[in-house]
Structures are given as structure tokens and as C-alpha cells.
Design a protein around this motif. Sequence first.
Motif, PDB file in Angstrom:
ATOM      1  N   ALA A  51       1.239-102.864 -43.550  1.00 48.61           N
ATOM      2  CA  ALA A  51       1.693-102.681 -44.931  1.00 48.61           C
ATOM      3  C   ALA A  51       0.497-102.286 -45.779  1.00 48.61           C
ATOM      4  O   ALA A  51      -0.639-102.249 -45.295  1.00 48.61           O
ATOM      5  N   ALA A  52       0.749-101.984 -47.031  1.00 46.42           N
ATOM      6  CA  ALA A  52      -0.347-101.597 -47.917  1.00 46.42           C
ATOM      7  C   ALA A  52      -1.342-102.739 -48.072  1.00 46.42           C
ATOM      8  O   ALA A  52      -2.550-102.521 -48.164  1.00 46.42           O
ATOM      9  N   THR A  53      -0.856-103.990 -48.043  1.00 45.68           N
ATOM     10  CA  THR A  53      -1.699-105.174 -48.171  1.00 45.68           C
ATOM     11  C   THR A  53      -1.190-106.237 -47.205  1.00 45.68           C
ATOM     12  O   THR A  53       0.017-106.464 -47.121  1.00 45.68           O
ATOM     13  N   GLN A  65      -1.277 -99.307 -36.926  1.00 46.75           N
ATOM     14  CA  GLN A  65      -1.218 -97.847 -36.963  1.00 46.75           C
ATOM     15  C   GLN A  65      -0.520 -97.337 -38.223  1.00 46.75           C
ATOM     16  O   GLN A  65       0.291 -98.042 -38.836  1.00 46.75           O
ATOM     17  N   TYR A  66      -0.854 -96.107 -38.572  1.00 52.65           N
ATOM     18  CA  TYR A  66      -0.193 -95.402 -39.662  1.00 52.65           C
ATOM     19  C   TYR A  66      -0.167 -93.928 -39.299  1.00 52.65           C
ATOM     20  O   TYR A  66      -0.877 -93.474 -38.378  1.00 52.65           O
ATOM     21  N   LYS A  67       0.674 -93.175 -39.995  1.00 51.75           N
ATOM     22  CA  LYS A  67       0.755 -91.739 -39.743  1.00 51.75           C
ATOM     23  C   LYS A  67       0.475 -90.973 -41.027  1.00 51.75           C
ATOM     24  O   LYS A  67       0.904 -91.381 -42.107  1.00 51.75           O
ATOM     25  N   VAL A  68      -0.256 -89.891 -40.883  1.00 49.13           N
ATOM     26  CA  VAL A  68      -0.448 -88.958 -41.998  1.00 49.13           C
ATOM     27  C   VAL A  68       0.438 -87.752 -41.699  1.00 49.13           C
ATOM     28  O   VAL A  68       0.285 -87.094 -40.660  1.00 49.13           O
ATOM     29  N   ASN A  69       1.389 -87.485 -42.589  1.00 49.17           N
ATOM     30  CA  ASN A  69       2.335 -86.390 -42.401  1.00 49.17           C
ATOM     31  C   ASN A  69       2.105 -85.295 -43.448  1.00 49.17           C
ATOM     32  O   ASN A  69       1.726 -85.591 -44.580  1.00 49.17           O
ATOM     33  N   ILE A  70       2.335 -84.069 -43.063  1.00 47.16           N
ATOM     34  CA  ILE A  70       2.284 -82.960 -44.015  1.00 47.16           C
ATOM     35  C   ILE A  70       3.649 -82.290 -44.059  1.00 47.16           C
ATOM     36  O   ILE A  70       4.413 -82.322 -43.083  1.00 47.16           O
ATOM     37  N   SER A  71       3.947 -81.665 -45.200  1.00 47.23           N
ATOM     38  CA  SER A  71       5.286 -81.114 -45.415  1.00 47.23           C
ATOM     39  C   SER A  71       5.550 -79.859 -44.600  1.00 47.23           C
ATOM     40  O   SER A  71       6.684 -79.580 -44.228  1.00 47.23           O
ATOM     41  N   ALA A 145      -4.758 -89.924 -52.485  1.00 41.10           N
ATOM     42  CA  ALA A 145      -5.414 -91.127 -51.973  1.00 41.10           C
ATOM     43  C   ALA A 145      -4.392 -92.218 -51.684  1.00 41.10           C
ATOM     44  O   ALA A 145      -3.473 -92.454 -52.463  1.00 41.10           O
ATOM     45  N   SER A 146      -4.583 -92.885 -50.543  1.00 42.85           N
ATOM     46  CA  SER A 146      -3.745 -94.018 -50.172  1.00 42.85           C
ATOM     47  C   SER A 146      -4.669 -95.086 -49.602  1.00 42.85           C
ATOM     48  O   SER A 146      -5.586 -94.779 -48.839  1.00 42.85           O
ATOM     49  N   THR A 147      -4.451 -96.348 -49.969  1.00 38.23           N
ATOM     50  CA  THR A 147      -5.326 -97.420 -49.507  1.00 38.23           C
ATOM     51  C   THR A 147      -4.554 -98.446 -48.675  1.00 38.23           C
ATOM     52  O   THR A 147      -3.356 -98.646 -48.866  1.00 38.23           O
ATOM     53  N   ILE A 148      -5.282 -99.075 -47.750  1.00 40.86           N
ATOM     54  CA  ILE A 148      -4.743-100.142 -46.919  1.00 40.86           C
ATOM     55  C   ILE A 148      -5.706-101.317 -47.025  1.00 40.86           C
ATOM     56  O   ILE A 148      -6.904-101.169 -46.768  1.00 40.86           O
ATOM     57  N   SER A 149      -5.196-102.488 -47.387  1.00 40.64           N
ATOM     58  CA  SER A 149      -6.041-103.663 -47.612  1.00 40.64           C
ATOM     59  C   SER A 149      -5.756-104.743 -46.569  1.00 40.64           C
ATOM     60  O   SER A 149      -4.593-105.022 -46.253  1.00 40.64           O
ATOM     61  N   PHE A 150      -6.848-105.351 -46.065  1.00 40.72           N
ATOM     62  CA  PHE A 150      -6.748-106.436 -45.101  1.00 40.72           C
ATOM     63  C   PHE A 150      -7.542-107.646 -45.586  1.00 40.72           C
ATOM     64  O   PHE A 150      -8.651-107.504 -46.106  1.00 40.72           O
ATOM     65  N   SER A 151      -6.962-108.832 -45.393  1.00 45.44           N
ATOM     66  CA  SER A 151      -7.703-110.089 -45.497  1.00 45.44           C
ATOM     67  C   SER A 151      -7.662-110.715 -44.111  1.00 45.44           C
ATOM     68  O   SER A 151      -6.576-110.931 -43.557  1.00 45.44           O
TER      69      SER A 151
END
Length: 331
Positions: A51-53, A65-71, A145-151
Motif C-alpha cells: 500500500a502507499a503506507t 511489488q508494484y507496477k509502473v504502467n504507461i497509457s 511522482a508517487s511515494t511508498i512509505s514503510f515503517s
Amino acid sequence: MKNINKQFLFTAVLLTSLLFVSCYEEDLTGQSTIEVAQNVVGTVQFVAPLAATQTVNEKNQGKYQYKVNISNAQPVDIYLDVKVKSGTATRGADFDFDEHLIIKAYTKSVTGNINIINDAVFETTETFVLEIGGDVDISNASIPASTISFSIVNGLADNLDLKFNFQKGFVDGTTAKTLCGIGYDMDFYVLDANYNDIGNYQAAASGCPELLTVSPAKFKNGTYHIFYDLYDNHGLPAMNTPEFTIPISVDYSRGGGVSGTFNQEAEFAFTSKALGYVQSANNEPYDYVVTIVVNNGVYTLKNSKGATVANARTSNKIAAAIQHARLNNKK
């Protein structure tokens, strides 16, 4: 005269042909069948459970994992960098990630990986934030820009590791020696709450020190008493040295948790004059070291004041258990 005219005619035809070919090639200059899509937009898609956080336990180390998609697909590769924006966690020790991503030509996505690492070191909660895209405009593809945060909270190992130390230096006449150096051999046996031998001889292997791992698989919930057994004194009682106490200490540690040292109570210690397994009743070759209580993954070390140990009713049973362990231990 005929030959001259024929030669002139051939030369003229050849020049005309060359001129035609040259003009045909020049007409194609700048043309291409490759078309680059304009205003291509990229998005970041999280793959569950990412998730984002999020807050994760480092013990549950693994890959997110995450995916970067283009149109629209492009006829050329699109290169994308991922960077650490902030945080206290250390890359390579606490986490790692794919720093460079490539959306291959004629494809529309790429998968990025984030790994959480269990370093089995006690730490406070650590954080990190990754930034994907942002200020990027490559091959006509804009990726906001997209961010992903981990604790990352501290992970606790399943096992409790014990190290039984009995090393000591002494002087034999004028020669300096050590207990480990002369091969002095102490074994440590595990008895259950009723002082029965449980058949675990990890710490009875001629080591100096001896090691024992308390794991959920081998130690079910319950109380366990550790007793030492002087297996072989290697002639220490006859050496030319003043009598001294053999110290026993237990170093304990649990990966991701606390560690420390437990010292055997003085009343259960013995001296350099101890003869070994066969000896008189007032100089017994075994005695109590420590008690371990296992309760649903929680390990508690206790001394004799916190748990009932050898007394008049149990001394014979303990002796029988130690004898059983010694006979069944295959060194």
C-alpha cells in the motif's frame, strides 16, 4: 563514326540512370515508419499487500511489488529511476529495492521490487520512503511522482540461544593453563519439570563452551531445568594448583531481542578438586544451573529462588536422570 555515336549514347543512358537513382534516394530522406506516441501518461499500481503506507515486521521478511504502467506502448525503452526520499532505515541492511526500472519497447509496464531484510539485530522502529517518478519526462512519457512509505518494527527470532561458559585460567606449578586448554569437559543436560531427561544433548558435546538452542519445535510450553555434569576433569584435581571455584555463566540471546548473561548461583558451584562422575555423595558430579520457562514463544530464565530445584525428595531422581542422559548421550 558509328562506334563513337554508340559510345556516346551508352554514356548518356548511364548518366540518366544514375541521376534517377540519386533523386529517388534523396526523396526518402527523413521518412520513417516508427511513430512515437505523444503525451503518454504513467501510473503506479500497488500489488497487494503493498500500500502507499504500511507497517511491517522485519521477521516477516519478503518481497513487495508494484507496477509502473504507461497509457501507450513506445517503440523505444523507457528508463525510470527510483530513489530514497527519506527515512532512518539503511538500504542493504534493513531493506533493498530496484533502483532502475526499464519499460521495454512495445510494452506498457514494468514490475518494481522492494525487499524487507531481517537482520536479527535489536533495533527501534525504522522508516523509509521511496519516490517513483516525479520530474521525469522520458520518451514522451510523463510519470507523476508517487511515494511508498514503510515503517519496519523489530522482528524477534523464534529461538533462544544459550552458551554455557566454564573457562578459567590457572597455574599448575609454574605453568599457566586453562580449563578449555587441558580438555576439561562439562556437559549440560536438560530435565523437564519433573526432573526427567528429555533426550536433548546439544550442550553435551565436548565443547568449550557448550551451546544449546531452545526452539519451539523441541521445547513445548513448560518448565525445563539445566543441570551440569562433570564428564572429565582431565587430571585437574591432581595438578599443583590451589583449589579454585569453577565458574559457570550462561550467555543468552534471541535474534532481534535482548541478550545478556546469567551467572550460576554460588551454592551450586563446585571446585577444581571435583573428581568427576564417580565420586562421593558429598562431592557430587552434577548440580543445578538455571531454569527455563517456555510459554507461547516467551522464554523466561529463572534461578533456584524462582523455581523449585533439587531437594531431599528429588535428589535421587535427578541423579538417575543425569545417569540416564550420560549413558544415552553419544559424543
